[in-house]
Every structure is written in structure tokens, then in C-alpha cells.
Design a protein around this motif. Structure first.
Motif, PDB file in Angstrom:
ATOM      1  N   PRO A 240      10.651  -1.311  30.467  1.00  0.00           N
ATOM      2  CA  PRO A 240      10.513  -1.111  28.941  1.00  0.00           C
ATOM      3  C   PRO A 240      10.366  -2.454  28.244  1.00  0.00           C
ATOM      4  CG  PRO A 240      12.524   0.214  29.662  1.00  0.00           C
ATOM      5  CD  PRO A 240      11.786  -0.850  30.824  1.00  0.00           C
ATOM      6  N   TYR A 241      10.698  -3.482  28.902  1.00  0.00           N
ATOM      7  CA  TYR A 241      10.709  -4.909  28.705  1.00  0.00           C
ATOM      8  C   TYR A 241      10.444  -5.949  29.821  1.00  0.00           C
ATOM      9  CZ  TYR A 241      13.264  -3.547  24.333  1.00  0.00           C
ATOM     10  OH  TYR A 241      13.739  -3.166  23.282  1.00  0.00           O
TER      11      TYR A 241
ATOM     12  N   ARG B  63       9.871  -9.435  26.462  1.00  0.00           N
ATOM     13  CA  ARG B  63       8.647  -8.949  25.431  1.00  0.00           C
ATOM     14  C   ARG B  63       8.832  -7.475  25.590  1.00  0.00           C
ATOM     15  NH1 ARG B  63       5.540 -13.562  24.048  1.00  0.00           N
ATOM     16  NH2 ARG B  63       6.880 -15.200  23.994  1.00  0.00           N
ATOM     17  N   GLU B  64       8.498  -6.699  24.480  1.00  0.00           N
ATOM     18  CA  GLU B  64       8.547  -5.463  24.522  1.00  0.00           C
ATOM     19  C   GLU B  64       7.139  -4.867  25.280  1.00  0.00           C
ATOM     20  OE1 GLU B  64      11.162  -6.556  21.497  1.00  0.00           O
ATOM     21  OE2 GLU B  64       9.332  -7.156  22.233  1.00  0.00           O
TER      22      GLU B  64
ATOM     23  N   TYR C 181       9.447  -0.268  21.436  1.00  0.00           N
ATOM     24  CA  TYR C 181       8.650  -0.883  22.507  1.00  0.00           C
ATOM     25  C   TYR C 181       7.642  -1.815  21.877  1.00  0.00           C
ATOM     26  CZ  TYR C 181      10.903   2.853  24.950  1.00  0.00           C
ATOM     27  OH  TYR C 181      11.995   3.750  25.540  1.00  0.00           O
ATOM     28  N   THR C 182       7.764  -2.364  20.683  1.00  0.00           N
ATOM     29  CA  THR C 182       6.716  -2.986  20.118  1.00  0.00           C
ATOM     30  C   THR C 182       7.079  -4.556  19.512  1.00  0.00           C
ATOM     31  OG1 THR C 182       7.182  -2.065  17.786  1.00  0.00           O
ATOM     32  CG2 THR C 182       5.412  -1.013  19.130  1.00  0.00           C
TER      33      THR C 182
ATOM     34  N   ALA D 121      14.757   2.044  26.377  1.00  0.00           N
ATOM     35  CA  ALA D 121      14.747   0.667  26.061  1.00  0.00           C
ATOM     36  C   ALA D 121      16.196   0.546  25.818  1.00  0.00           C
ATOM     37  CB  ALA D 121      14.059   0.639  24.777  1.00  0.00           C
TER      38      ALA D 121
END
Length: 683
Positions: free
Chosen positions: A80-81, A88-89, A213-214, A261
Motif C-alpha cells: 500500500p505504501y 509514498r502512497e 492510497y493517493t 493501508a
């Protein structure tokens, strides 16, 4: 045929004619609307895609971090990152990795996802504005967004910021459609309304869940949802009959999508590094100190029309979101209109204005709770709704003018306002900001110029490049900036502030960007080894290896080798008490290291038990070493003023710096350092 039949036929013909005219007007209206929407999208495309490889004038380090994270995805690491850049997403990185895989490892492929998210945001604002406030508001808001410096710049950068407002706007559109679609009550109704409502709630849940996730601003969405649900329960009971189950379904979908996340963040604190760095006001607020957050409020409120961010990474210094007086006036008029309609709603009811203000507050809250509140990255989610205030101002002014027969004057005024907006944004973006020396430094414009030169060379031969960050940032920047993907061009990189890298033999082209001040000894070696050529943004030397040492340096040959490199000599000018001695070590590289190495140099007594001076450095990244290259590393030793003249020993070797084990690289003779007897003399 009797008179009644004749009259009825004429009436039917007239009725049919009126119906046809009405249908034609509706059709023309639809055509005009879609033509206007297409025009807005074309304007947006110009500001987002025109000169995409020239504006910005190179690549900034955030783009390089993203490329490193996308490389992890290509290597099969799915999470997820991603860690590079402080965390960072993943959503933008997945899209970017797909773009690079399809179009190649180049600047266009890197930035295309941002263009796509930027265009999707403009399209979503048109659709959402039409549903919430009417066609005119949606089109005017989208046009202001299309020409906004803030939105246009982030749509041109290979960074994840624009993914948040684009996905958020989609989620808001689906949520509003679910709340405003044909009423699903009573429960026995099984038709189109219920199916549409459920589908839109599902889409809203998916989109709002994906925002996690943005970009970090997505964590402000609960500030929007909880008050909205409370408002719906208290003031929109009739509307919500039959919709509560759909709303609950939306929240469940959001939670399911966002859960990985949340779990990942708890288990991997290393990806929270950047968020924790900028979250001091939030940490203080949680501890009961609201001073830093309250101090941010004036900065946030004035960034729209008074004073924007002072940094040049993502803004023209101090430029507010709306620098033009006419657009600023429309923005404030829209703010007043939206507040007015919260109290005295129009035919659309209060819901659109409640959503507008709650989302504005939700996207501003993370900004207030972070440091450097005016940084355009912080409130990026606000782009999903901010320009509706401009659209509402345009619509209110137009309606007022039509009632007073001033439509032509107002139309001309609006044309002038938006034309000035477009012209100023184009000037600021493509000229003033793009050609600012600080911006060109931040975006490594000199490397852009080197990349253009190498693209034009049929066979550049051996190439080495000096830079400030040669470990992996400079190589990655050059790879992104070069249009050609030629495996034969594999430059070596070094930090010219402390070293010089050359092939072991033959001629090489050595490039040094103008932003870099070379070490005096490196400058002397290059100037004495071959011809130099001043190009736009950099200097290029044609050097035949090996390079002669600067005047005054005496070279003592050595033969101390290990599996990674061989120390072939040490040179210095003089060693004297109370002075800073200048030395050069000469190395032949054999293979790259797995970790980052440094060279240590110790001046010791003959018994090698007392350390008098030392210097640790390495300006040619050891993880990039290749067989058949030579580098000259510059050293300094501060000789103690009271050191007696006489014989001493220099010990030189390599040790592991990262990971910080300190483990030394063993030479072939079993020692951990090469030794050389030297004499300290009175000058």
C-alpha cells in the motif's frame, strides 16, 4: 372531411411543430453544453500537456523518488505504501509503473499519469458541478480550474498529488448522485432508482476508500463524512428514507478498501517518516497545545487571494491561488452566495452547499495541522471543490445581470476576466516560473541540458558526469530526462566537489553542470588533461586518461588491492604542523559494493597507536563502481600545530558506511589498510 377534422388536423400539426421546435432547442442546448465542456477540456489539456518535457525545466527530486518506487513495483514488490521519499502512497505509483512499462523509461511516460489525473479532475468538476449547482456553475468552475497555475503545475509533475483531488471528485460525484437519484422509497420499488442508488453508493465507497492510497490529505475525509451524516439524519430525513442502507454499504466498502493501508502503516513506521516530519502542529494539538495550528489559520485563509507559498518548488514566489482581481472577486462572491444559500436555500436545497463547505473544511484541516501550511501540496484535495465558489460567483453575477438587462456587459467582463486569468497563468507558468534560476536549480535544469546533448550524440563514447547527488539521484534524473534508451550510453557519476572519475585509458567526455563548483584540484586536472567546451548549462571536457595531477603534488605509487578496488598511489603537496594538508588518492575500481563505502585516511605515529589527524570521505559512489575505471579522491588532513616534525604513517582503507557497521574491506595481503611512511616538515 368536416371542419372539426380540419381544425383538429391543423391543431395537431401546430402541436407537432411546437414539439419539434422544443426538441430542437433542447438538442441544440445539449450540443452547446457538450461543445463548451469539450472546449474547457481542451484548455485544460493545453495547460497540462503543452511543452511537457520543457516545463518544468527538468526533474525535481520528488519525481526521482517516485521513479525509484515505481521500480520496486516493476521488481514485484506490491504494497500500500512505498519507502523512498519518506513514504509514498501506492495508487499513483501503480499507474506510473504501468505507464513506464508501456511507453518506456522517459519523462513523458513518468508525467503522463499526472496529466491524466489532472484532466480527470477537470472532467469530474464539470459533471459534479452540473449535478450540484447546474451546468453554468460546473463549466465556469472547470474553466477556472483548467487555467489555475496550482492545478496545472501539479498536473505536469511526476508526483502523486493530483491523484487525491481526481479520485475525491469522483467519489463526491457518486455520493451526490446516490443522494439525489430517483427516490428508492417505498421498499417495494424494484426499479431503476434503487439500482442506480446502490451502484452510486458502491462507487462512492470505492472511490473514497481509494483516496487513502493517493495523498495524506485523504485522512481529512472523516471530517467531511461524520458531520454530513449528522446533517442528513437531522435535516434530510425525507431524502434519506430508503437510503440509509446504501450509505451504510458505502461506509463498509470504504473501510474494507482502506483497511490494508491502516494496517500497513501501523506495521511499517518507516513509511510514515515524511508525514511525521510535517505534522508538528498536529502532534502539539494532540498534546493540548493548539498554538501552532491556530497560527496556521491566517496563512491558510490568505493563500487564496493575498499571499501564497514563498517556496519555488511548486509555486511562483508568494503567488496566491487567485492573483487576478476579477477572478478573486468572483471567488468571494461565490463564497457569499454559498453561505447565503445555506441559510436561505434555492430550489436545489441546502445539501449541495453543505457538501461544498464540509469538504472545504475537511481538506483545509490537514493543512492547518501541518507545518509550512502554505505549501501547495498540503491542501491539494481542495482542488476537488474550491472552484465551485468561482462558478457560483459567475452564475450569481450572470443571473443578476439578466434581470437588469446587463447581460452583454457582464458577458464581456467575464470574457476579460477569464482571458486575463489564462494569459497570466501562461506567463507565470511557461516563462516567469520556468525560467527562474532557483527553479532551474531545483529541477536540475543543467542535467536536462546534458541529457539533450547526449540525445543528439550519435556515439558519445565514454562519459562521466559530475553532480551534487551522484549516488543514485543523478543517474536516475539523467535516465528520466534522456529521450533515448541506449544501453551503450552508461555514464559514470561522481561528486566533483571532491573527486574525479575517468576510464582507465582512452578518451572520455566529462560533464560538469554549472550549478556545481568543482574542487580546485579537480578543476586543474580537467583543464590540464584536455580541451574544454562551455555549453548551455554545463561545461564539457574531452579528457585523455590518465589525468596528470595538479602542479605541486608528488605521487607515491602503491600496490594495495582488494576485491572491490586497488589503491595505486597517494599524492600530496606538503605535510606541515598547523596547516591543512591536501592529498589525493588514486584508485582503480574492480566491482561495485553491496553497501555504501567510505575511504578513511589516518595520520599516525610510527607505532600506529596514536591518531593525529583523519579524514573520511568518498565522492564516487561505491555501489556504482565498474571494472576499468580510475578515480581520484581528494582528502584534507588538519595537522596539529604542535606536532613535532619527523616520520609518521598514513593509513588508508575502506569501510562500510551504510549500513553503519564500520566493517573494513580487507586487502589481498590480509590487512585492513594500506600504509605509507610520510614526513612532516616545518614549512
Amino acid at each position: 372531411m368536416n371542419s372539426h377534422e380540419i381544425h383538429h388536423g391543423e391543431h395537431g400539426a401546430h402541436g407537432e411543430k411546437r414539439g419539434n421546435l422544443r426538441a430542437l432547442r433542447v438538442l441544440r442546448g445539449k450540443h452547446s453544453y457538450w461543445a463548451a465542456a469539450l472546449g474547457v477540456l481542451l484548455v485544460a489539456a493545453v495547460f497540462r500537456a503543452l511543452f511537457i518535457t520543457e516545463t518544468p525545466p527538468g526533474v525535481i527530486h520528488d519525481e526521482v523518488w517516485n521513479r525509484a518506487n515505481a521500480a520496486l513495483i516493476h521488481a514485484g514488490h506490491i504494497a500500500p505504501y512505498y519507502p523512498n521519499g519518506g513514504g509514498r502512497e501506492a495508487l499513483y505509483l501503480f499507474v506510473q509503473a504501468a505507464s513506464v512499462a508501456a511507453l518506456g523509461d522517459n519523462l513523458i511516460a513518468m508525467r503522463l499519469p499526472s496529466i491524466a489525473f489532472g484532466m480527470a479532475l477537470v472532467a469530474a468538476v464539470i459533471a459534479l458541478g452540473q449535478r450540484m449547482f447546474g451546468r453554468a456553475v460546473g463549466l465556469a468552475a472547470a474553466l477556472a480550474l483548467a487555467m489555475c497555475f496550482w492545478a496545472a503545475l501539479f498536473s505536469r509533475l511526476a508526483v502523486r498529488n493530483m491523484s487525491l483531488p481526481a479520485v475525491l471528485a469522483l467519489g463526491l460525484y457518486a455520493l451526490y448522485r446516490a443522494l439525489d437519484c430517483p427516490h428508492p422509497w417505498p421498499l417495494s420499488h424494484k426499479g431503476r432508482g434503487r439500482n442506480m442508488m446502490t451502484g452510486y453508493f458502491l462507487l462512492a465507497g470505492a472511490a473514497l476508500g481509494l483516496t487513502v492510497y493517493t495523498f495524506p490529505g485523504a485522512w481529512g475525509i472523516p471530517i467531511f463524512l461524520f458531520p454530513l451524516i449528522a446533517y442528513l439524519a437531522r435535516f434530510e430525513r425525507e431524502r434519506m428514507r430508503g437510503r440509509w442502507a446504501g450509505l451504510a454499504l458505502m461506509l463498509v466498502v470504504m473501510a474494507v478498501i482502506a483497511a490494508p493501508a491502516v494496517v500497513y502503516l501501523q506495521a511499517h513506521p518507516e513509511v510514515r517518516g515524511r508525514a511525521e516530519q510535517v505534522g508538528e502542529p498536529l502532534v502539539a494539538a494532540l498534546a493540548g497545545d493548539f498554538g501552532p495550528a491556530l497560527a496556521n489559520i491566517p496563512y491558510v485563509l490568505t493563500m487564496f487571494t493575498v499571499e501564497g507559498d514563498h517556496g519555488l518548488e511548486y509555486n511562483l514566489q508568494w503567488r496566491p491561488v487567485f492573483p487576478e482581481p476579477l477572478i478573486s472577486a468572483l471567488f468571494y462572491l461565490g463564497v457569499v452566495v454559498s453561505l447565503w444559500r445555506l441559510v436561505w436555500p434555492d430550489a436545489r436545497g441546502r445539501l449541495p452547499y453543505v457538501i461544498l463547505w464540509l469538504m472545504s473544511a475537511a481538506m483545509l484541516a490537514p493543512t492547518i495541522l501541518t507545518s509550512d501550511a502554505r505549501n501547495p501540496s498540503r491542501p491539494i484535495g481542495l482542488l476537488a471543490v474550491l472552484f465551485f465558489y468561482v462558478g457560483l460567483g459567475v452564475d450569481a453575477l450572470w443571473q443578476w445581470a439578466k434581470q437588469r438587462r446587463g447581460a452583454r456587459i457582464v458577458a464581456a467582463l467575464l470574457v476579460v476576466a477569464f482571458a486575463l486569468n489564462a494569459g497570466l497563468t501562461a506567463w507565470d507558468l511557461f516563462d516567469r516560473w520556468n525560467h527562474n534560476p532557483v527553479v532551474q536549480f531545483l529541477y536540475q535544469h543543467d542535467f536536462y541540458q546534458i541529457a539533450r546533448y547526449l540525445d543528439a550524440e550519435d556515439d558519445p563514447g565514454a562519459v562521466t558526469i559530475a553532480g551534487l547527488t551522484p549516488d543514485w539521484v543523478d543517474p536516475t534524473s539523467l535516465r528520466i530526462l534522456m529521450a533515448r534508451e541506449d544501453a551503450d550510453i552508461a555514464p559514470g557519476f561522481f561528486d566533483g566537489q571532491g573527486a574525479l572519475l575517468l576510464p582507465a585509458a582512452g578518451t572520455a567526455q566529462v560533464f560538469a553542470p554549472d550549478i556545481l563548483t568543482l574542487h580546485p584540484a579537480v578543476q586543474a586536472m580537467l583543464d590540464g588533461a584536455g580541451a574544454s567546451y562551455k555549453e548551455d548549462g554545463f561545461t564539457r571536457w574531452e579528457v585523455r586518461a590518465p589525468a596528470a595531477l595538479p602542479a605541486g603534488y608528488a605521487l607515491t605509487p602503491l600496490d594495495a588491492a582488494n576485491p572491490l578496488a586497488a589503491l595505486t598511489g597517494i599524492a600530496w603537496d606538503r605535510l606541515a604542523p598547523g596547516e591543512t594538508a591536501r592529498l589525493i588518492t588514486v584508485w582503480e575500481t574492480r566491482a561495485p559494493s553491496t553497501g555504501r563505502l567510505r575511504i578513511f585516511m589516518h595520520l599516525m605515529g610510527t607505532a600506529q597507536t596514536t591518531l593525529y589527524a583523519q579524514y573520511d570521505a568518498l565522492h564516487v559512489p561505491s555501489m556504482q563502481w565498474r571494472a576499468g575505471e580510475v578515480f581520484y579522491q581528494m582528502h584534507t588532513l588538519d595537522i596539529p600545530a604542535g606536532l613535532p616534525p619527523g616520520e609518521y604513517v598514513l593509513r588508508v582503507g575502506l569501510y562500510e558506511y551504510e549500513p553503519p557497521t564500520g566493517a573494513r574491506v580487507i586487502f589481498d595481503d590480509g590487512s585492513d589498510a594500506a600504509t605509507l611512511s610520510v614526513t612532516v616538515t616545518i614549512p
